[in-house]
Motif scaffolding. Structure first.
Motif, PDB file in Angstrom:
ATOM      1  N   GLN A 139     -16.732 -31.679  -8.911  1.00 42.28           N
ATOM      2  CA  GLN A 139     -15.915 -31.444  -7.881  1.00 42.28           C
ATOM      3  C   GLN A 139     -15.629 -29.921  -7.453  1.00 42.28           C
ATOM      4  OE1 GLN A 139     -13.830 -33.881  -5.877  1.00 42.28           O
ATOM      5  NE2 GLN A 139     -15.155 -35.217  -6.893  1.00 42.28           N
ATOM      6  N   VAL A 140     -15.377 -29.638  -6.357  1.00 44.58           N
ATOM      7  CA  VAL A 140     -15.188 -28.327  -5.886  1.00 44.58           C
ATOM      8  C   VAL A 140     -13.505 -28.363  -5.349  1.00 44.58           C
ATOM      9  CG1 VAL A 140     -15.670 -26.679  -4.336  1.00 44.58           C
ATOM     10  CG2 VAL A 140     -17.438 -27.923  -5.456  1.00 44.58           C
ATOM     11  N   GLN A 141     -12.994 -27.180  -5.741  1.00 46.10           N
ATOM     12  CA  GLN A 141     -11.489 -26.836  -5.240  1.00 46.10           C
ATOM     13  C   GLN A 141     -11.573 -25.617  -3.966  1.00 46.10           C
ATOM     14  OE1 GLN A 141     -11.646 -27.216  -8.755  1.00 46.10           O
ATOM     15  NE2 GLN A 141     -11.725 -29.441  -8.239  1.00 46.10           N
ATOM     16  N   LEU A 142     -10.923 -26.032  -2.926  1.00 48.68           N
ATOM     17  CA  LEU A 142     -10.930 -24.685  -1.951  1.00 48.68           C
ATOM     18  C   LEU A 142      -9.471 -24.400  -1.618  1.00 48.68           C
ATOM     19  CD1 LEU A 142     -13.602 -25.955   0.272  1.00 48.68           C
ATOM     20  CD2 LEU A 142     -14.078 -24.438  -1.378  1.00 48.68           C
ATOM     21  N   VAL A 143      -9.384 -22.939  -1.700  1.00 50.55           N
ATOM     22  CA  VAL A 143      -7.901 -22.475  -1.489  1.00 50.55           C
ATOM     23  C   VAL A 143      -8.204 -21.295  -0.384  1.00 50.55           C
ATOM     24  CG1 VAL A 143      -5.865 -21.323  -2.087  1.00 50.55           C
ATOM     25  CG2 VAL A 143      -7.103 -23.046  -3.920  1.00 50.55           C
ATOM     26  N   GLU A 144      -7.471 -21.650   0.772  1.00 47.66           N
ATOM     27  CA  GLU A 144      -7.537 -20.588   1.964  1.00 47.66           C
ATOM     28  C   GLU A 144      -6.355 -19.643   1.813  1.00 47.66           C
ATOM     29  OE1 GLU A 144      -8.723 -24.604   3.817  1.00 47.66           O
ATOM     30  OE2 GLU A 144      -7.310 -24.069   2.320  1.00 47.66           O
ATOM     31  N   ARG A 158     -17.060 -26.793  -9.612  1.00 48.02           N
ATOM     32  CA  ARG A 158     -18.748 -27.084  -9.707  1.00 48.02           C
ATOM     33  C   ARG A 158     -19.240 -25.923  -8.620  1.00 48.02           C
ATOM     34  NH1 ARG A 158     -20.653 -30.887 -12.753  1.00 48.02           N
ATOM     35  NH2 ARG A 158     -22.450 -31.388 -11.307  1.00 48.02           N
ATOM     36  N   THR A 159     -18.697 -24.707  -8.642  1.00 47.99           N
ATOM     37  CA  THR A 159     -19.198 -23.801  -7.487  1.00 47.99           C
ATOM     38  C   THR A 159     -20.915 -23.717  -7.381  1.00 47.99           C
ATOM     39  OG1 THR A 159     -19.005 -21.951  -8.875  1.00 47.99           O
ATOM     40  CG2 THR A 159     -16.975 -22.809  -7.400  1.00 47.99           C
ATOM     41  N   PHE A 160     -21.446 -23.888  -8.556  1.00 49.02           N
ATOM     42  CA  PHE A 160     -22.925 -23.858  -8.519  1.00 49.02           C
ATOM     43  C   PHE A 160     -23.562 -24.699  -7.584  1.00 49.02           C
ATOM     44  CE2 PHE A 160     -23.764 -27.535 -10.893  1.00 49.02           C
ATOM     45  CZ  PHE A 160     -22.526 -27.683 -11.851  1.00 49.02           C
ATOM     46  N   SER A 207     -18.757 -14.180   6.145  1.00 50.56           N
ATOM     47  CA  SER A 207     -19.385 -13.494   5.122  1.00 50.56           C
ATOM     48  C   SER A 207     -18.945 -14.404   3.615  1.00 50.56           C
ATOM     49  CB  SER A 207     -19.249 -12.028   5.196  1.00 50.56           C
ATOM     50  OG  SER A 207     -17.747 -11.822   4.894  1.00 50.56           O
ATOM     51  N   THR A 208     -19.624 -13.946   2.619  1.00 53.75           N
ATOM     52  CA  THR A 208     -19.479 -14.323   1.436  1.00 53.75           C
ATOM     53  C   THR A 208     -19.826 -13.515   0.339  1.00 53.75           C
ATOM     54  OG1 THR A 208     -19.852 -16.052  -0.051  1.00 53.75           O
ATOM     55  CG2 THR A 208     -21.796 -15.165   1.047  1.00 53.75           C
ATOM     56  N   ARG A 209     -18.971 -13.365  -0.862  1.00 54.62           N
ATOM     57  CA  ARG A 209     -19.203 -12.531  -2.076  1.00 54.62           C
ATOM     58  C   ARG A 209     -19.371 -13.825  -2.992  1.00 54.62           C
ATOM     59  NH1 ARG A 209     -14.659  -8.219  -3.459  1.00 54.62           N
ATOM     60  NH2 ARG A 209     -16.329  -7.748  -4.942  1.00 54.62           N
ATOM     61  N   TYR A 210     -20.788 -14.005  -3.091  1.00 48.26           N
ATOM     62  CA  TYR A 210     -21.356 -15.166  -3.793  1.00 48.26           C
ATOM     63  C   TYR A 210     -20.861 -14.798  -5.195  1.00 48.26           C
ATOM     64  CZ  TYR A 210     -24.439 -18.609  -5.696  1.00 48.26           C
ATOM     65  OH  TYR A 210     -24.813 -19.668  -6.356  1.00 48.26           O
ATOM     66  N   ALA A 211     -20.766 -13.927  -5.965  1.00 49.49           N
ATOM     67  CA  ALA A 211     -20.388 -13.763  -7.280  1.00 49.49           C
ATOM     68  C   ALA A 211     -19.130 -13.979  -7.453  1.00 49.49           C
ATOM     69  CB  ALA A 211     -20.737 -12.301  -7.736  1.00 49.49           C
ATOM     70  N   LYS A 212     -18.109 -13.920  -6.378  1.00 52.38           N
ATOM     71  CA  LYS A 212     -16.690 -14.158  -6.752  1.00 52.38           C
ATOM     72  C   LYS A 212     -16.575 -15.726  -5.904  1.00 52.38           C
ATOM     73  CE  LYS A 212     -14.960  -9.642  -6.957  1.00 52.38           C
ATOM     74  NZ  LYS A 212     -14.452  -9.838  -8.117  1.00 52.38           N
ATOM     75  N   ASN A 213     -17.467 -16.337  -5.531  1.00 49.73           N
ATOM     76  CA  ASN A 213     -17.118 -17.621  -5.056  1.00 49.73           C
ATOM     77  C   ASN A 213     -16.331 -17.794  -3.977  1.00 49.73           C
ATOM     78  OD1 ASN A 213     -18.873 -18.893  -6.829  1.00 49.73           O
ATOM     79  ND2 ASN A 213     -17.438 -18.857  -8.448  1.00 49.73           N
ATOM     80  N   THR A 214     -16.410 -16.611  -3.209  1.00 49.82           N
ATOM     81  CA  THR A 214     -15.341 -16.435  -1.902  1.00 49.82           C
ATOM     82  C   THR A 214     -16.021 -16.421  -0.704  1.00 49.82           C
ATOM     83  OG1 THR A 214     -13.867 -15.581  -3.351  1.00 49.82           O
ATOM     84  CG2 THR A 214     -13.381 -15.119  -0.962  1.00 49.82           C
ATOM     85  N   VAL A 215     -15.463 -16.929   0.367  1.00 51.76           N
ATOM     86  CA  VAL A 215     -16.129 -16.870   1.721  1.00 51.76           C
ATOM     87  C   VAL A 215     -14.938 -16.193   2.552  1.00 51.76           C
ATOM     88  CG1 VAL A 215     -17.046 -17.962   3.761  1.00 51.76           C
ATOM     89  CG2 VAL A 215     -17.623 -18.516   1.496  1.00 51.76           C
ATOM     90  N   TYR A 216     -15.322 -15.441   3.642  1.00 51.06           N
ATOM     91  CA  TYR A 216     -14.162 -14.766   4.389  1.00 51.06           C
ATOM     92  C   TYR A 216     -14.678 -15.029   5.877  1.00 51.06           C
ATOM     93  CZ  TYR A 216     -13.883 -11.755   0.207  1.00 51.06           C
ATOM     94  OH  TYR A 216     -13.874 -11.472  -0.962  1.00 51.06           O
ATOM     95  N   PRO A 262     -22.570 -29.494  -0.780  1.00 50.58           N
ATOM     96  CA  PRO A 262     -23.748 -29.224  -1.879  1.00 50.58           C
ATOM     97  C   PRO A 262     -25.020 -29.360  -1.229  1.00 50.58           C
ATOM     98  CG  PRO A 262     -22.736 -31.211  -2.358  1.00 50.58           C
ATOM     99  CD  PRO A 262     -21.975 -31.073  -1.157  1.00 50.58           C
ATOM    100  N   SER A 263     -25.242 -29.814   0.093  1.00 47.80           N
ATOM    101  CA  SER A 263     -26.557 -30.230   0.262  1.00 47.80           C
ATOM    102  C   SER A 263     -27.023 -30.195   1.841  1.00 47.80           C
ATOM    103  CB  SER A 263     -27.008 -31.651   0.101  1.00 47.80           C
ATOM    104  OG  SER A 263     -26.020 -32.542   0.740  1.00 47.80           O
ATOM    105  N   ARG A 264     -26.225 -30.139   2.597  1.00 50.07           N
ATOM    106  CA  ARG A 264     -26.295 -29.956   3.999  1.00 50.07           C
ATOM    107  C   ARG A 264     -26.488 -28.619   4.522  1.00 50.07           C
ATOM    108  NH1 ARG A 264     -22.161 -33.826   3.406  1.00 50.07           N
ATOM    109  NH2 ARG A 264     -23.069 -36.165   3.568  1.00 50.07           N
TER     110      ARG A 264
END
Length: 122
Positions: free
Chosen positions: A1-6, A27-29, A71-80, A100-102
């Protein structure tokens, strides 16, 4: 599962800017694509922008192209989502999504955040 917080929503005057953030956990990976959608009062949810976490490719709705940047800071699992030149038609609840796939052209995502309100005053 993945949780997202805006975060980052709020009230801004027309012509102003806001930056939204979306922090992913769990499961951000497994995330392949992340996107932003919005829903204005009385309207259906619509696609705004998407980014591939593997290669950084981006995709935008015509209505925001040239004004919004994802944009994204992949290492921080964050998207802007940097939003410039905002107008009243941008007023909506903005949702972060992950899949996870599309690919970036998909409109179907498996995971969704709770949303953050953006209000543009004229």
């Amino acid at each position: 599962q993945v949780q997202l917080v805006e975060s980052g929503g709020g009230l801004v005057q027309a012509g102003g800017s806001l930056r939204l953030s979306c922090a992913a956990s769990g499961r951000t990976f497994s995330i392949y694509t992340m996107g932003w959608f919005r829903q204005a009062p009385g309207k259906e949810r619509e696609f705004v922008a998407a980014i591939s976490l593997s290669g950084g490719s981006t995709y935008y709705a015509d209505s925001v192209k040239g004004r919004f940047t994802i944009s994204t800071r992949y290492a921080k699992n964050t998207v802007y989502l940097q939003m410039n030149s905002l107008n009243s038609e941008d007023t909506a609840v903005y949702y972060c999504a992950a899949d996870p796939s599309r690919g970036i052209a998909t409109m179907k995502y498996d995971y969704w955040g709770q949303g953050t309100q953006v209000t543009v005053s004229s």
